[in-house]
Design a protein around this motif. Structure first.
Motif, PDB file in Angstrom:
ATOM      1  N   CYS A 277     -18.269   9.109  42.916  1.00 43.61           N
ATOM      2  CA  CYS A 277     -19.395   8.176  42.820  1.00 43.61           C
ATOM      3  C   CYS A 277     -20.553   8.632  43.719  1.00 43.61           C
ATOM      4  O   CYS A 277     -21.022   7.878  44.561  1.00 43.61           O
ATOM      5  CB  CYS A 277     -18.941   6.767  43.180  1.00 43.61           C
ATOM      6  SG  CYS A 277     -20.078   5.473  42.637  1.00 43.61           S
ATOM      7  N   TYR A 282     -24.432   8.672  40.167  1.00 45.28           N
ATOM      8  CA  TYR A 282     -24.692   7.234  40.102  1.00 45.28           C
ATOM      9  C   TYR A 282     -26.149   6.970  39.755  1.00 45.28           C
ATOM     10  O   TYR A 282     -26.462   6.101  38.934  1.00 45.28           O
ATOM     11  CB  TYR A 282     -24.324   6.558  41.425  1.00 45.28           C
ATOM     12  CG  TYR A 282     -24.495   5.062  41.358  1.00 45.28           C
ATOM     13  CD1 TYR A 282     -23.512   4.264  40.792  1.00 45.28           C
ATOM     14  CD2 TYR A 282     -25.661   4.455  41.829  1.00 45.28           C
ATOM     15  CE1 TYR A 282     -23.680   2.891  40.698  1.00 45.28           C
ATOM     16  CE2 TYR A 282     -25.832   3.087  41.735  1.00 45.28           C
ATOM     17  CZ  TYR A 282     -24.840   2.307  41.157  1.00 45.28           C
ATOM     18  OH  TYR A 282     -25.013   0.950  41.055  1.00 45.28           O
ATOM     19  N   SER A 286     -27.434   4.996  36.449  1.00 47.06           N
ATOM     20  CA  SER A 286     -28.111   3.713  36.661  1.00 47.06           C
ATOM     21  C   SER A 286     -29.532   3.715  36.108  1.00 47.06           C
ATOM     22  O   SER A 286     -30.091   2.648  35.822  1.00 47.06           O
ATOM     23  CB  SER A 286     -28.112   3.344  38.145  1.00 47.06           C
ATOM     24  OG  SER A 286     -28.820   4.299  38.896  1.00 47.06           O
ATOM     25  N   ILE A 294     -22.074  -0.401  34.868  1.00 52.84           N
ATOM     26  CA  ILE A 294     -21.303   0.669  35.491  1.00 52.84           C
ATOM     27  C   ILE A 294     -20.142   0.019  36.231  1.00 52.84           C
ATOM     28  O   ILE A 294     -20.345  -0.884  37.056  1.00 52.84           O
ATOM     29  CB  ILE A 294     -22.159   1.489  36.479  1.00 52.84           C
ATOM     30  CG1 ILE A 294     -23.338   2.140  35.754  1.00 52.84           C
ATOM     31  CG2 ILE A 294     -21.307   2.553  37.181  1.00 52.84           C
ATOM     32  CD1 ILE A 294     -24.321   2.830  36.692  1.00 52.84           C
ATOM     33  N   GLN A 296     -16.646   0.602  38.666  1.00 51.94           N
ATOM     34  CA  GLN A 296     -16.017   1.500  39.628  1.00 51.94           C
ATOM     35  C   GLN A 296     -14.612   1.016  39.927  1.00 51.94           C
ATOM     36  O   GLN A 296     -14.377  -0.199  40.039  1.00 51.94           O
ATOM     37  CB  GLN A 296     -16.818   1.542  40.930  1.00 51.94           C
ATOM     38  CG  GLN A 296     -18.213   2.116  40.801  1.00 51.94           C
ATOM     39  CD  GLN A 296     -19.053   1.934  42.066  1.00 51.94           C
ATOM     40  OE1 GLN A 296     -20.276   1.869  41.985  1.00 51.94           O
ATOM     41  NE2 GLN A 296     -18.421   1.856  43.231  1.00 51.94           N
ATOM     42  N   THR A 310     -22.220  -0.101  42.322  1.00 44.30           N
ATOM     43  CA  THR A 310     -22.620  -1.059  41.327  1.00 44.30           C
ATOM     44  C   THR A 310     -22.461  -2.474  41.901  1.00 44.30           C
ATOM     45  O   THR A 310     -22.005  -2.648  43.035  1.00 44.30           O
ATOM     46  CB  THR A 310     -21.767  -0.874  40.053  1.00 44.30           C
ATOM     47  OG1 THR A 310     -22.290  -1.687  39.003  1.00 44.30           O
ATOM     48  CG2 THR A 310     -20.308  -1.233  40.293  1.00 44.30           C
TER      49      THR A 310
END
Length: 359
Positions: A277, A282, A286, A294, A296, A310
């Motif tokens: 991540c 990311y 995004s 998103i 995780q 997120t």
């Protein structure tokens, strides 16, 4: 000549259909049941990978098996048996030979029968060999997966078809037949090369799961330059609904030209609390206008709240120190036109329409 033409015709038909989206004794696969959903589970192996697919007829595919030791094998076993209701794994796909992707297989095989193992086998360029324990654990058979092939799954005539296709393996990318012309991907001009990846990550098996309009991409730990080959100069994948971030969301993977070409609606990052991540991955996800959510597996404890995480409701596990091993689930409707992402431990769920199902 007749054999050659027949083979070319079969390949051409496969390509058009694919791109348009169209040991222990084995237990029999359950009989088809109309109206059943397809389910995907991202099992928390804390920075490794273990993605479980269960088809509407109860056929199962585990993509990667996490780390060695009792923790990951037990977490996979618990989700497979107590959540998904399985008594065996029909298929295991090992995307590449890094221990966080194959390490749990041998121990898992002691408690859950495994049918066919699909992996890269032995090949000339192999630099990182898996453990003997992995090579010898009991299963029904082992096959070397091929680009353009995949995992054969049952598709009842009275229900939406299920396909699991191999797009890339051992850095060999699927190609359309010579008589199929594709438009050049305009993002090709944005592509930037990185130094060659000599690790086994570059050999990762890439899979595309299709169920009606639903399309899910799982690329293991595929890295930057091979990712580019999938979409440049031609997009050989098309757009997808759901994207599992390559390589746990690390920035040596998740090439922006890949993400911008796939245009996923939802991304799932199978990261650990201090692994994966990363900012470029990311940030690219995004900022894509196609992305609506998103997810995780873990809160990213290396980054600030805004830079690399997120929203809290989309994170399955908030703390590495007190990790409960919560999983993320995707349930695809029986008609393959919509899907729901869930984090059962947080009572979270959100519905999304498949791209091809939109008016």
């Amino acid at each position: 000549m007749t054999h050659f033409l027949s083979r070319a015709l079969v390949v051409a038909i496969f390509w058009v259909g694919f791109h348009c989206g169209s040991v222990l004794a084995a237990e029999p696969t359950p009989a088809p049941q109309p109206g059943k959903t397809l389910n995907i589970y991202w099992i928390d192996v804390e920075g490794g990978a273990a993605t479980l697919i269960v088809t509407p007829v109860g056929e199962s595919v585990l993509i990667d098996s996490g780390n060695p030791g009792p923790r990951d094998a037990d977490r996979i076993f618990q989700v497979a048996t107590k959540v998904a209701g399985l008594r065996k794994l029909d298929h295991l796909v090992t995307t590449h030979y890094h221990i966080d992707h194959f390490g749990g297989a041998a121990q898992l095989s002691q408690v859950l029968p495994i049918g066919t193992v699909h992996d890269n086998g032995e090949f000339a360029e192999l630099r990182e060999r898996p453990s003997d324990e992995y090579l010898r654990f009991p299963c029904e058979r082992r096959v070397q997966i091929q680009p353009g092939g995949g995992v054969e799954l049952q598709s009842p005539a009275d229900q939406t078809a299920v396909k699991l296709t191999c797009l890339c393996a051992r850095q060999r990318v699927i190609q359309p037949p010579a008589n199929v012309r594709l438009a050049r991907n305009p993002l090709t001009d944005e592509a930037v090369k990185k130094p060659a990846d000599t690790s086994d990550n570059a050999n990762s098996i890439v899979l595309l799961l299709q169920f009606g309009d639903f399309r899910f991409f799982d690329g293991g730990d595929l890295t930057w330059n091979t990712e580019e080959k999938l979409v440049c100069p031609f997009n050989l994948v098309g757009e997808v609904d759901l994207y599992q971030a390559n390589h746990h969301g690390l920035d040596v993977s998740n090439n922006p030209v890949l993400l911008k070409s796939l245009r996923p609606r939802v991304a799932v990052i199978n990261n650990g609390p201090t692994k994966g991540c990363m900012p470029l991955t990311y940030g690219t996800l995004s900022q894509l206008d196609s992305v609506q959510a998103i997810y995780q597996l873990h809160k990213n404890e290396r980054m600030g709240e805004k830079e690399g995480n997120t929203a809290g409701e989309f994170i399955a596990n908030d703390s590495g120190a007190a990790c409960q091993g919560n999983y993320v689930q995707c349930t695809v409707a029986a008609d393959g036109k919509s899907y729901v992402l869930k984090i059962p431990a947080k009572q979270h769920q959100q519905r999304f329409d498949c791209k091809s199902a939109l008016p």
